[in-house]
Design a protein around this motif. Structure first.
Motif, PDB file in Angstrom:
ATOM      1  N   ALA A  52       0.841  -1.197   0.000  1.00  0.00           N
ATOM      2  CA  ALA A  52       0.000   0.000   0.000  1.00  0.00           C
ATOM      3  C   ALA A  52       0.875   1.246   0.000  1.00  0.00           C
ATOM      4  N   PRO A  53       1.072   1.872  -1.165  1.00  0.00           N
ATOM      5  CA  PRO A  53       1.870   3.105  -1.216  1.00  0.00           C
ATOM      6  C   PRO A  53       1.241   4.209  -0.375  1.00  0.00           C
ATOM      7  N   VAL A  54       2.073   5.014   0.268  1.00  0.00           N
ATOM      8  CA  VAL A  54       1.579   6.067   1.152  1.00  0.00           C
ATOM      9  C   VAL A  54       0.650   7.020   0.414  1.00  0.00           C
ATOM     10  N   SER A  55       1.010   7.394  -0.798  1.00  0.00           N
ATOM     11  CA  SER A  55       0.183   8.356  -1.540  1.00  0.00           C
ATOM     12  C   SER A  55      -1.230   7.830  -1.745  1.00  0.00           C
ATOM     13  N   ARG A  56      -1.363   6.528  -1.960  1.00  0.00           N
ATOM     14  CA  ARG A  56      -2.689   5.951  -2.204  1.00  0.00           C
ATOM     15  C   ARG A  56      -3.444   5.746  -0.891  1.00  0.00           C
ATOM     16  N   ILE A  57      -2.720   5.478   0.201  1.00  0.00           N
ATOM     17  CA  ILE A  57      -3.367   5.411   1.521  1.00  0.00           C
ATOM     18  C   ILE A  57      -3.995   6.763   1.850  1.00  0.00           C
ATOM     19  N   LEU A  58      -3.222   7.838   1.665  1.00  0.00           N
ATOM     20  CA  LEU A  58      -3.723   9.180   1.953  1.00  0.00           C
ATOM     21  C   LEU A  58      -4.887   9.537   1.038  1.00  0.00           C
ATOM     22  N   SER A  59      -4.762   9.187  -0.238  1.00  0.00           N
ATOM     23  CA  SER A  59      -5.825   9.487  -1.201  1.00  0.00           C
ATOM     24  C   SER A  59      -7.127   8.789  -0.826  1.00  0.00           C
ATOM     25  N   LEU A  60      -7.017   7.525  -0.388  1.00  0.00           N
ATOM     26  CA  LEU A  60      -8.231   6.796  -0.006  1.00  0.00           C
ATOM     27  C   LEU A  60      -8.840   7.397   1.261  1.00  0.00           C
ATOM     28  N   ALA A  61      -8.013   7.761   2.231  1.00  0.00           N
ATOM     29  CA  ALA A  61      -8.535   8.394   3.445  1.00  0.00           C
ATOM     30  C   ALA A  61      -9.265   9.688   3.104  1.00  0.00           C
ATOM     31  N   GLU A  62      -8.705  10.465   2.202  1.00  0.00           N
ATOM     32  CA  GLU A  62      -9.341  11.719   1.797  1.00  0.00           C
ATOM     33  C   GLU A  62     -10.660  11.452   1.072  1.00  0.00           C
ATOM     34  N   ALA A  63     -10.698  10.387   0.261  1.00  0.00           N
ATOM     35  CA  ALA A  63     -11.945  10.045  -0.441  1.00  0.00           C
ATOM     36  C   ALA A  63     -13.029   9.637   0.552  1.00  0.00           C
ATOM     37  N   ILE A  64     -12.677   8.857   1.575  1.00  0.00           N
ATOM     38  CA  ILE A  64     -13.655   8.451   2.589  1.00  0.00           C
ATOM     39  C   ILE A  64     -14.149   9.680   3.356  1.00  0.00           C
ATOM     40  N   ALA A  65     -13.245  10.598   3.659  1.00  0.00           N
ATOM     41  CA  ALA A  65     -13.637  11.824   4.360  1.00  0.00           C
ATOM     42  C   ALA A  65     -14.612  12.638   3.519  1.00  0.00           C
ATOM     43  N   GLU A  76     -16.067   2.057  -6.766  1.00  0.00           N
ATOM     44  CA  GLU A  76     -16.502   2.647  -8.044  1.00  0.00           C
ATOM     45  C   GLU A  76     -16.041   4.096  -8.168  1.00  0.00           C
ATOM     46  N   GLU A  77     -16.188   4.862  -7.084  1.00  0.00           N
ATOM     47  CA  GLU A  77     -15.795   6.273  -7.115  1.00  0.00           C
ATOM     48  C   GLU A  77     -14.305   6.431  -7.388  1.00  0.00           C
ATOM     49  N   GLU A  78     -13.486   5.550  -6.797  1.00  0.00           N
ATOM     50  CA  GLU A  78     -12.034   5.662  -6.918  1.00  0.00           C
ATOM     51  C   GLU A  78     -11.460   4.810  -8.043  1.00  0.00           C
ATOM     52  N   GLY A  79     -12.319   4.063  -8.749  1.00  0.00           N
ATOM     53  CA  GLY A  79     -11.847   3.221  -9.851  1.00  0.00           C
ATOM     54  C   GLY A  79     -10.927   2.104  -9.386  1.00  0.00           C
ATOM     55  N   LEU A  80     -11.255   1.496  -8.229  1.00  0.00           N
ATOM     56  CA  LEU A  80     -10.396   0.468  -7.639  1.00  0.00           C
ATOM     57  C   LEU A  80     -11.071  -0.894  -7.704  1.00  0.00           C
ATOM     58  N   GLU A  81     -10.282  -1.910  -8.060  1.00  0.00           N
ATOM     59  CA  GLU A  81     -10.764  -3.272  -7.973  1.00  0.00           C
ATOM     60  C   GLU A  81     -10.337  -3.853  -6.626  1.00  0.00           C
ATOM     61  N   VAL A  82     -10.842  -5.047  -6.322  1.00  0.00           N
ATOM     62  CA  VAL A  82     -10.643  -5.634  -4.992  1.00  0.00           C
ATOM     63  C   VAL A  82      -9.168  -5.720  -4.625  1.00  0.00           C
ATOM     64  N   GLU A 121      -6.785  -3.963  -5.502  1.00  0.00           N
ATOM     65  CA  GLU A 121      -6.211  -2.641  -5.246  1.00  0.00           C
ATOM     66  C   GLU A 121      -6.780  -2.033  -3.965  1.00  0.00           C
ATOM     67  N   LEU A 122      -8.083  -2.209  -3.758  1.00  0.00           N
ATOM     68  CA  LEU A 122      -8.765  -1.590  -2.625  1.00  0.00           C
ATOM     69  C   LEU A 122      -8.389  -2.225  -1.295  1.00  0.00           C
ATOM     70  N   PHE A 123      -8.363  -3.562  -1.238  1.00  0.00           N
ATOM     71  CA  PHE A 123      -8.213  -4.218   0.051  1.00  0.00           C
ATOM     72  C   PHE A 123      -6.861  -3.990   0.719  1.00  0.00           C
ATOM     73  N   PRO A 124      -5.733  -3.972   0.001  1.00  0.00           N
ATOM     74  CA  PRO A 124      -4.472  -3.639   0.692  1.00  0.00           C
ATOM     75  C   PRO A 124      -4.486  -2.234   1.305  1.00  0.00           C
ATOM     76  N   LEU A 125      -5.154  -1.282   0.640  1.00  0.00           N
ATOM     77  CA  LEU A 125      -5.243   0.075   1.178  1.00  0.00           C
ATOM     78  C   LEU A 125      -6.119   0.099   2.431  1.00  0.00           C
ATOM     79  N   LEU A 126      -7.234  -0.622   2.394  1.00  0.00           N
ATOM     80  CA  LEU A 126      -8.088  -0.723   3.579  1.00  0.00           C
ATOM     81  C   LEU A 126      -7.350  -1.402   4.734  1.00  0.00           C
TER      82      LEU A 126
END
Length: 417
Positions: free
Chosen positions: A268-281, A294-300, A302-307
């Motif tokens: 999970a790259p830091v930039s994508r962790i921060l981006s996902l946190a900002e999207a949830i906010a 769907e909003e972030e264009g992520l498949e499973v 890609e999404l699950f390691p960030l979560l």
């Protein structure tokens, strides 16, 4: 009628003096006339299980049976479509498709006839003499399908067959495959597909199996009682997607986390962790996972390691198919870069034991060689996985300002040197 059955399958690998068990007590079956999709987190053993079912590798314990006969090597009556096109670039489409028949010792005339029929079936008639480099990605994967189908397999395995294609091409090929299957034009009697695309699984499958745990087993079986064609906008379709996301995010209760799991940091790259946190906010601090993906264009995958990273670091909680930021997560999402760095460092030291140990060693020694961290990782992880985790440690720790990395010396240094 059962086409394929696995009972009590176990598979492990040696890691130094220890054994790492990948699969334990896996039971499944594939029945005649059905498509079954196998889902699970990245690195959770899906492809290993598929290769065991195909007889490409043997289980340590348990057995696989194809039409009642025990599978003890590469199984006759099974063919596989891989994620990579895996075509021989110097062979034409026709020659690539004929390869499997040649291995069976079939006369050349019959090989040509069968290969042409398979090429026509998957919609590439007229391209028999083309080389792979002259074809688009979607056309090359069609050749992969034709090569698998030409041997008229009883069971067709597909290992993420559309993941290398763009979404529009993948949708077209998936629709064509489904039309052939529903029209009973395929020679195969059952299909098992490994995919990381939940919508794809719901669109194709009669049943979905979810591989979970460490070691992994089949924890969920979800029937899909929807008639074809299936509309992704149908509320019933969306309900199935929601149910699968919820199943994928549920975890078995365990009192103690193994040291190995504490070391196995997600990719999970830091930039994508921060981006996902900002999207949830932006979505109010709590988000429905299918909507977020769907909003972030992520498949499973890609999404699950960030979560997992957000959860591991105490910035989010995943509950019943939703993700919710913790107060620290909201601060991370809304902070400026310096605030984000400080929060990240604080949570690294609190929640990632290896980084806390490394930081303490730096305070005492002034420099810590790469081998120091690798020894701790390789005591519990395979060498390749240890190297991957070390890369995550370097990126996360440098962002948090816990150390500097000296590429020439291959060593960690304290900041300020």
């Amino acid at each position: 009628m059962k086409l394929l059955e696995a009972q009590g399958v176990r598979k492990g690998y040696r890691v130094g003096a220890q054994e790492r068990v990948i699969l334990e007590g896996v039971d499944l079956e594939l029945r005649e006339g059905e498509i079954v999709a196998l889902l699970g987190r990245s690195g959770g053993g899906k492809s290993t299980l598929l290769r065991i079912l195909a007889g490409l590798i043997l289980p340590d314990r348990g057995e696989v049976r194809l039409r009642g006969r025990r599978v003890e090597g590469p199984a006759e009556g099974v063919a596989m479509v891989f994620q990579s096109f895996a075509l021989f670039p110097w062979l034409t489409v026709l020659e690539n498709v004929m390869l499997g028949l040649e291995a069976q010792g079939m006369p050349k005339g019959e090989r040509i006839r069968r290969a042409r029929e398979a090429i026509d079936l998957i919609g590439l008639s007229g391209f028999e003499e083309a080389l792979p480099k002259e074809l688009s990605g979607g056309m090359r994967q069609r050749v992969g399908f034709a090569r698998a189908l030409v041997v008229e397999p009883v069971v067709l395995f597909m290992d993420e067959p559309l993941s290398a294609l763009d979404p529009l091409t993948a949708e077209g090929l998936r629709g064509d495959f489904l039309d052939l299957w529903l029209g009973r034009r395929l020679p195969t009697q059952g299909v098992l597909v490994v995919t990381h695309n939940i919508e794809e699984a719901v669109a194709l499958a009669d049943r979905i199996l979810i591989l979970q745990g460490s070691p992994a087993r089949i924890r969920w079986e979800i029937p899909i009682p929807l008639s074809h064609p299936r509309d992704p906008g149908d509320p019933r379709f969306r309900a199935q997607v929601e149910a699968i996301y919820q199943a994928l995010t549920e975890r078995e209760e365990v009192e103690h986390r193994l040291e190995e799991e504490l070391l196995r940091l997600p990719e999970a790259p830091v930039s994508r962790i921060l981006s996902l946190a900002e999207a949830i906010a932006r979505l109010g601090g709590r988000a429905d996972l299918p909507l977020l993906a769907e909003e972030e264009g992520l498949e499973v995958d890609e999404l699950f390691p960030l979560l997992e990273a957000l959860e591991l670091l105490g910035f989010a909680r995943v509950v019943q198919g939703d993700v919710e930021l913790t107060p620290a997560g909201l601060s991370l999402a809304g902070g400026d870069l310096e605030t984000q760095r400080l929060l990240f460092a604080e949570h690294l030291l609190r929640y990632v034991p290896l980084l806390a140990q490394l930081h303490q060693a730096l305070l005492g020694r002034g420099q810590v060689p790469e081998e120091w961290a690798l020894r701790r990782l390789e005591g519990h992880l395979p060498p390749q996985e240890a190297q991957r985790v070390l890369g995550v440690v370097r990126e996360w720790g440098r962002f948090g300002g816990l150390f500097l990395w000296d590429e020439n010396a291959r060593a960690f240094r304290p900041r300020g040197e």
